[in-house]
Scaffold this active site. Structure first.
Site, PDB file in Angstrom:
ATOM      1  N   HIS A   1       0.922  -1.161  -0.073  1.00 41.20           N
ATOM      2  CA  HIS A   1       0.008   0.088  -0.029  1.00 41.20           C
ATOM      3  C   HIS A   1       0.928   1.356   0.158  1.00 41.20           C
ATOM      4  CE1 HIS A   1      -2.978  -2.846   2.307  1.00 41.20           C
ATOM      5  NE2 HIS A   1      -3.368  -2.438   1.369  1.00 41.20           N
TER       6      HIS A   1
ATOM      7  N   LYS B   1     -17.211  -6.295   8.292  1.00 38.75           N
ATOM      8  CA  LYS B   1     -16.183  -7.216   8.719  1.00 38.75           C
ATOM      9  C   LYS B   1     -15.733  -6.961  10.156  1.00 38.75           C
ATOM     10  CE  LYS B   1     -13.776  -7.295   4.035  1.00 38.75           C
ATOM     11  NZ  LYS B   1     -12.510  -6.842   3.462  1.00 38.75           N
TER      12      LYS B   1
ATOM     13  N   ARG C   1      -2.036  -5.985  -8.227  1.00 44.90           N
ATOM     14  CA  ARG C   1      -0.827  -7.105  -8.017  1.00 44.90           C
ATOM     15  C   ARG C   1      -0.915  -8.161  -9.064  1.00 44.90           C
ATOM     16  NH1 ARG C   1      -2.955  -8.474  -1.946  1.00 44.90           N
ATOM     17  NH2 ARG C   1      -4.626  -8.170  -3.310  1.00 44.90           N
TER      18      ARG C   1
ATOM     19  N   SER D   1      -2.748  -7.821   3.135  1.00 45.56           N
ATOM     20  CA  SER D   1      -2.869  -7.456   4.619  1.00 45.56           C
ATOM     21  C   SER D   1      -3.207  -8.902   5.547  1.00 45.56           C
ATOM     22  CB  SER D   1      -4.208  -6.609   4.928  1.00 45.56           C
ATOM     23  OG  SER D   1      -3.794  -5.253   4.331  1.00 45.56           O
TER      24      SER D   1
HETATM   25  O1  PNS Z   1      -8.614  -2.916   0.755  1.00 45.29           O
HETATM   26  P1  PNS Z   1      -9.793  -3.321  -0.033  1.00 45.29           P
HETATM   27  O2  PNS Z   1     -10.744  -4.287   1.003  1.00 45.29           O
HETATM   28  O3  PNS Z   1      -9.645  -4.213  -0.893  1.00 45.29           O
HETATM   29  O4  PNS Z   1     -10.855  -2.052  -0.417  1.00 45.29           O
HETATM   30  C1  PNS Z   1     -11.988  -2.272  -0.890  1.00 45.29           C
HETATM   31  C2  PNS Z   1     -12.721  -0.848  -1.289  1.00 45.29           C
HETATM   32  C3  PNS Z   1     -12.732  -0.162   0.172  1.00 45.29           C
HETATM   33  C4  PNS Z   1     -11.804   0.108  -2.212  1.00 45.29           C
HETATM   34  C5  PNS Z   1     -14.240  -1.213  -1.743  1.00 45.29           C
HETATM   35  O5  PNS Z   1     -14.366  -2.557  -1.182  1.00 45.29           O
HETATM   36  C6  PNS Z   1     -15.182  -0.103  -1.226  1.00 45.29           C
HETATM   37  O6  PNS Z   1     -15.042   0.898  -2.225  1.00 45.29           O
HETATM   38  N1  PNS Z   1     -15.806  -0.212  -0.601  1.00 45.29           N
HETATM   39  C7  PNS Z   1     -16.961   0.732  -0.389  1.00 45.29           C
HETATM   40  C8  PNS Z   1     -18.637   0.357  -0.733  1.00 45.29           C
HETATM   41  C9  PNS Z   1     -18.784   0.514  -2.333  1.00 45.29           C
HETATM   42  O7  PNS Z   1     -18.470   1.513  -2.834  1.00 45.29           O
HETATM   43  N2  PNS Z   1     -18.478  -0.616  -2.873  1.00 45.29           N
HETATM   44  C10 PNS Z   1     -18.359  -0.643  -4.426  1.00 45.29           C
HETATM   45  C11 PNS Z   1     -19.813  -0.761  -5.233  1.00 45.29           C
HETATM   46  S1  PNS Z   1     -19.508  -2.723  -6.033  1.00 45.29           S
END
Ligand code: PNS
Length: 162
Positions: free
Chosen positions: A17, A41, A90, A129
């Site tokens: 990150h 979560k 990745r 993570s």
């Molecule tokens: O670090 P991560 O868990 O891979 O991040 C995922 C993240 C936070 C970018 C994604 O889950 C997100 O934007 N979640 C907020 C809810 C949302 O807007 N979802 C997208 C619609 S499908």
């Protein structure tokens, strides 16, 4: 001024990150790293802890700001007048997942929010993570994965003396 948001769980932030943060901070005038408060979560670190960790880990980057959000990214981005989201890629598996989210976000934001992908530097391509937490929970060495102060905080969460 070109501004972007780098959203994520960051539970915890890894060198992968931080690599994306540094490189995105070189491209954009202001980068807002925003921690998702995901009620579905159970994270290792609270949102407040993750924000503090990110603030410490990026303190040498003046154009990086740390924030948090709940709900949909498109709503948060609209509220903050942000039109670009940054995500790291990745592998192909990331691409499939990220492509779908990026297209959904673009469509549902009425083309207000676009996503820019940076490919993770090769030395961090294996990092996640989840694996960092799993290795740490068994007392394994995570010094190549996260800054030292983050490693100490992770071991403490698992009650492991190092
Ligand atoms: O670090 P991560 O868990 O891979 O991040 C995922 C993240 C936070 C970018 C994604 O889950 C997100 O934007 N979640 C907020 C809810 C949302 O807007 N979802 C997208 C619609 S499908």
């Amino acid at each position: 001024m070109k501004r972007a948001v780098y959203p994520g769980s960051f539970d915890p932030v890894t060198y992968g990150h931080l690599d994306i943060i540094r490189r995105a901070a070189d491209i954009f005038d202001e980068l807002i790293v925003s921690v998702l408060n995901n009620k579905a979560k159970t994270p290792l670190f609270s949102v407040e802890e993750r924000v503090k960790i990110l603030e410490e880990a990026t303190k040498d980057l003046p154009n990086v700001k740390i924030d948090s959000f709940s709900g949909l990214l498109i709503d948060y981005a609209h509220e903050k007048d942000l039109h670009v989201a940054v995500r790291g890629l990745r592998a192909i598996t990331d691409f499939e997942y990220e492509l779908q989210i990026a297209q959904t976000n673009r469509k549902f934001s009425k083309e207000e929010l676009d996503t820019v992908f940076l490919t993770t530097s090769l030395e961090y391509a294996y990092l996640s993570s989840s694996t960092v937490k799993e290795i740490a929970s068994f007392g394994g060495d995570i010094s190549q994965c996260v800054p030292e102060f983050v490693a100490e905080m992770i071991y403490k969460k698992y009650g492991i003396a190092k």
